[in-house]
Design a protein around this motif. Structure first.
Motif, short mmCIF file in Angstrom:
data_model
loop_
_atom_site.label_atom_id
_atom_site.label_comp_id
_atom_site.label_asym_id
_atom_site.label_seq_id
_atom_site.Cartn_x
_atom_site.Cartn_y
_atom_site.Cartn_z
N THR A 140 -7.92 17.55 11.69
CA THR A 140 -8.53 17.95 10.41
C THR A 140 -7.85 17.28 9.22
N GLY A 141 -6.89 16.40 9.46
CA GLY A 141 -6.15 15.78 8.37
C GLY A 141 -6.83 14.53 7.84
N SER A 142 -6.28 14.03 6.74
CA SER A 142 -6.76 12.76 6.19
C SER A 142 -5.60 11.99 5.57
N VAL A 171 -8.22 13.42 11.40
CA VAL A 171 -7.15 12.90 12.25
C VAL A 171 -6.06 13.96 12.42
N PRO A 172 -5.38 13.96 13.59
CA PRO A 172 -4.28 14.89 13.80
C PRO A 172 -3.00 14.38 13.13
N GLY A 206 0.83 -1.20 0.00
CA GLY A 206 0.00 0.00 0.00
C GLY A 206 0.86 1.25 0.00
N VAL A 207 0.36 2.28 -0.66
CA VAL A 207 1.04 3.57 -0.67
C VAL A 207 0.11 4.57 0.00
N LEU A 208 0.64 5.30 0.99
CA LEU A 208 -0.17 6.30 1.68
C LEU A 208 -0.03 7.66 1.00
N SER A 209 -1.14 8.38 0.95
CA SER A 209 -1.13 9.77 0.49
C SER A 209 -1.87 10.60 1.54
N TYR A 210 -1.67 11.89 1.46
CA TYR A 210 -2.17 12.79 2.50
C TYR A 210 -2.97 13.92 1.84
N PRO A 211 -4.24 13.66 1.50
CA PRO A 211 -5.05 14.67 0.80
C PRO A 211 -5.25 15.96 1.58
N VAL A 212 -5.34 15.86 2.91
CA VAL A 212 -5.51 17.05 3.74
C VAL A 212 -4.53 16.97 4.90
N ARG A 213 -3.65 17.98 5.00
CA ARG A 213 -2.72 18.06 6.13
C ARG A 213 -3.26 19.09 7.12
N PRO A 214 -3.24 18.77 8.42
CA PRO A 214 -3.73 19.73 9.41
C PRO A 214 -2.79 20.93 9.51
N GLN A 215 -3.34 22.10 9.88
CA GLN A 215 -2.52 23.29 10.04
C GLN A 215 -1.53 23.11 11.20
N THR A 265 3.66 9.00 7.96
CA THR A 265 3.50 10.09 8.91
C THR A 265 2.76 11.24 8.27
N LEU A 266 1.67 11.63 8.89
CA LEU A 266 0.92 12.82 8.49
C LEU A 266 1.58 14.01 9.17
N VAL A 267 2.14 14.92 8.38
CA VAL A 267 2.90 16.05 8.89
C VAL A 267 2.04 17.31 8.83
N PRO A 268 2.00 18.11 9.90
CA PRO A 268 1.20 19.33 9.86
C PRO A 268 1.82 20.36 8.92
#
Length: 124
Positions: free
Chosen positions: A23-25, A53-54, A8-17, A75-78
């Motif tokens: 608010t992320g995804s 998600v944060p 699987g490859v992860l992508s980050y359509p919405v990054r939180p401020q 890792t979802l980065v702000p």
């Protein structure tokens, strides 16, 4: 026949401020195995995309129709890339590399600022 490994490859359509903003995804795009797929995220979600998600580390286990599994981690980065700053009063030196006031002055506090809420400053 042998199936190709599930990845699987992860992508980050919405990054939180800010780091604590939920608010992320994160979306996983699976490949290999035999569709359809099911998903189990480290936060307990079971959808292809997790929302609200944060910032943080996320892992998803992907299971294909034959019960074979694979994982993806990321890792979802702000968006916030501005570190907190410290303004020291008077002639107190300010070593920028330490981001701290380099003196002890009784009764006078520095002023800490950050563009994200939840700044935790300790004075010693």
């Amino acid at each position: 026949t042998l199936n190709t490994p599930i990845t699987g490859v992860l992508s980050y359509p919405v990054r939180p401020q800010c780091a604590d903003d939920a608010t992320g995804s994160v979306t996983v795009t699976p490949s290999g195995g035999i569709m359809p797929y099911t998903y189990l995220w480290s936060n307990g979600a079971t959808t292809q995309t997790i929302t609200n998600v944060p910032a943080g580390n996320y892992t998803v286990t992907i299971t294909d129709s034959k019960g074979c599994t694979g994982t993806a981690t990321g890792t979802l980065v702000p968006l916030d890339n501005q570190p907190p700053s410290m303004l020291c009063p008077g002639n107190i030196s300010f070593p920028a590399s330490l981001n701290a006031c380099n003196a002890v002055v009784n009764g006078i506090d520095g002023v800490a600022t950050d563009n994200c809420p939840g700044l935790d400053i300790s004075y010693t």
